[in-house]
Structures are given as C-alpha cells and as structure tokens.
Design a protein around this motif. Structure first.
Motif, mmCIF file in Angstrom:
data_model
loop_
_atom_site.group_PDB
_atom_site.id
_atom_site.type_symbol
_atom_site.label_atom_id
_atom_site.label_comp_id
_atom_site.label_asym_id
_atom_site.label_seq_id
_atom_site.Cartn_x
_atom_site.Cartn_y
_atom_site.Cartn_z
ATOM 1 N N PRO A 82 0.833 -1.210 0.000
ATOM 2 C CA PRO A 82 0.000 0.000 0.000
ATOM 3 C C PRO A 82 0.866 1.259 0.000
ATOM 4 N N PRO A 83 0.341 2.373 -0.523
ATOM 5 C CA PRO A 83 1.095 3.632 -0.504
ATOM 6 C C PRO A 83 1.555 3.972 0.918
ATOM 7 N N ASN A 84 2.823 4.301 1.048
ATOM 8 C CA ASN A 84 3.427 4.648 2.345
ATOM 9 C C ASN A 84 3.266 3.539 3.392
ATOM 10 N N ASN A 85 3.051 2.303 2.927
ATOM 11 C CA ASN A 85 2.825 1.156 3.825
ATOM 12 C C ASN A 85 1.703 1.425 4.822
ATOM 13 N N ASP A 86 0.701 2.164 4.391
ATOM 14 C CA ASP A 86 -0.413 2.573 5.243
ATOM 15 C C ASP A 86 -1.545 1.549 5.172
ATOM 16 N N THR A 87 -1.887 0.951 6.309
ATOM 17 C CA THR A 87 -2.992 -0.017 6.340
ATOM 18 C C THR A 87 -4.315 0.641 6.722
ATOM 19 N N LYS A 88 -4.303 1.964 6.903
ATOM 20 C CA LYS A 88 -5.532 2.688 7.257
ATOM 21 C C LYS A 88 -6.029 3.529 6.085
ATOM 22 N N LEU A 89 -5.773 3.065 4.870
ATOM 23 C CA LEU A 89 -6.236 3.783 3.678
ATOM 24 C C LEU A 89 -7.757 3.819 3.635
ATOM 25 N N PHE A 90 -8.292 4.851 3.006
ATOM 26 C CA PHE A 90 -9.729 4.903 2.746
ATOM 27 C C PHE A 90 -9.962 5.806 1.552
ATOM 28 N N GLY A 91 -11.192 5.787 1.047
ATOM 29 C CA GLY A 91 -11.558 6.646 -0.069
ATOM 30 C C GLY A 91 -10.784 6.336 -1.337
ATOM 31 N N LYS A 92 -10.503 7.377 -2.104
ATOM 32 C CA LYS A 92 -9.852 7.224 -3.409
ATOM 33 C C LYS A 92 -8.494 6.538 -3.317
ATOM 34 N N ASN A 93 -7.717 6.844 -2.282
ATOM 35 C CA ASN A 93 -6.405 6.206 -2.131
ATOM 36 C C ASN A 93 -6.538 4.692 -2.002
ATOM 37 N N LEU A 94 -7.507 4.256 -1.220
ATOM 38 C CA LEU A 94 -7.724 2.813 -1.042
ATOM 39 C C LEU A 94 -8.157 2.163 -2.344
ATOM 40 N N TRP A 95 -9.168 2.731 -2.991
ATOM 41 C CA TRP A 95 -9.715 2.098 -4.196
ATOM 42 C C TRP A 95 -8.720 2.140 -5.353
ATOM 43 N N ASP A 96 -7.910 3.198 -5.433
ATOM 44 C CA ASP A 96 -6.857 3.245 -6.462
ATOM 45 C C ASP A 96 -5.842 2.131 -6.216
ATOM 46 N N TYR A 97 -5.452 1.944 -4.973
ATOM 47 C CA TYR A 97 -4.500 0.883 -4.649
ATOM 48 C C TYR A 97 -5.091 -0.490 -4.957
ATOM 49 N N LEU A 98 -6.307 -0.736 -4.488
ATOM 50 C CA LEU A 98 -6.929 -2.045 -4.719
ATOM 51 C C LEU A 98 -7.093 -2.349 -6.201
ATOM 52 N N SER A 99 -7.338 -1.309 -7.010
ATOM 53 C CA SER A 99 -7.507 -1.549 -8.444
ATOM 54 C C SER A 99 -6.195 -1.986 -9.102
ATOM 55 N N THR A 100 -5.055 -1.659 -8.495
ATOM 56 C CA THR A 100 -3.772 -2.078 -9.074
ATOM 57 C C THR A 100 -3.334 -3.461 -8.616
ATOM 58 N N VAL A 101 -3.919 -3.967 -7.542
ATOM 59 C CA VAL A 101 -3.514 -5.279 -7.016
ATOM 60 C C VAL A 101 -4.616 -6.321 -7.119
ATOM 61 N N SER A 102 -5.692 -5.967 -7.811
ATOM 62 C CA SER A 102 -6.826 -6.871 -7.947
ATOM 63 C C SER A 102 -6.785 -7.605 -9.273
ATOM 64 N N ASP A 103 -7.498 -8.700 -9.331
ATOM 65 C CA ASP A 103 -7.613 -9.484 -10.553
ATOM 66 C C ASP A 103 -8.863 -9.006 -11.281
ATOM 67 N N PHE A 104 -8.691 -8.247 -12.362
ATOM 68 C CA PHE A 104 -9.830 -7.675 -13.067
ATOM 69 C C PHE A 104 -10.593 -8.692 -13.900
ATOM 70 N N GLU A 105 -9.956 -9.789 -14.245
ATOM 71 C CA GLU A 105 -10.596 -10.783 -15.087
ATOM 72 C C GLU A 105 -10.547 -12.157 -14.429
#
Length: 132
Positions: A82-105
């Motif tokens: 996660p950005p800055n090794n932050d496990t308390k992400l929320f909002g756009k930062n969280l969803w942007d991160y999850l979209s890069t580490v998720s399986d889209f297909e």
C-alpha cells in the motif's frame, strides 16, 4: 447480498472502511476548528458485526486487517505494498491501490451464482438462461 454470498461460498468478507456516504450522515461542526465535517459511516453503522462474527462459517475482517495480513506480507498482485505502507487507507487512495492489485478478469470456469426467489426454485442447469 455480499454477507450471504461470502457465507455460502466460504469466503472471507472484508468490511470496507468508514467513508462519507452521499446523502447519509448529518454534517457536524468540529468543536475545535469550527469547520463543517460529514460523519463517516461504515458497515458497523448498518450491521451488527459482533453478531455476524458469531455465525459459524462466516469469516469477517476489516479492511485494515486485510491490508495488514495480505498486502503488507506481499501476497497481493506483484507483491505491491500500500502507498506509504499505510494499512488505514480509505476513499480514493484505497480504491486506487486495490484496483492495481486486484484481478480484473477472474476465471469463472462457466460457474454462476444464482439466488432464486424461493427455496423451491432450486434446479440443475447445464447452460442457457434461467428465469426464476
């Protein structure tokens, strides 16, 4: 629906963090700064998490726990942390991160999840569409 799906499939339900929900949560005035803020609402504002956790076979963790267990150990796509090794992400930062580490297909292997209107609607099906 996600609670039922997670339980039926034996999956872990990851509770999203509190967030500002459009048209929900009365704006409040911060007593220290005087600024107007919107209350963050979360899953726990709508569901009894302690009761959900008592159901055998239903595994529930918070997003922070998920990020700590999976992301910080490098078990997500490409081991990206996660950005800055932050496990308390929320909002756009969280969803942007999850979209890069998720399986889209995901590979569905021709499997579907269907939730019928009645318990009597359970049928075997080998293809095509079903009208419940």
């Amino acid at each position: 629906i996600m609670v039922v799906t997670a339980h039926a499939m034996g999956r872990t339900l990851v509770i999203p963090p509190e967030n500002n929900l459009y048209l929900l949560g009365k704006p409040i005035k911060d007593p220290l700064t005087g600024k107007i803020k919107h209350k963050r609402l979360g899953f726990a504002d709508f569901f009894d998490l302690s009761l959900l956790k008592t159901h055998q076979g239903l595994h529930v963790i918070t997003m922070e726990e998920f990020l700590r267990q999976e992301a910080m150990s490098g078990r997500l796509k490409d081991g990206k942390l996660p950005p800055n090794n932050d496990t308390k992400l929320f909002g756009k930062n969280l969803w942007d991160y999850l979209s890069t580490v998720s399986d889209f297909e995901p590979e569905w292997n021709n499997a579907i999840l269907a939730i019928p209107k009645t318990k009597n609607a359970l049928i075997k099906h080998s293809g095509g569409s079903i009208d419940f």
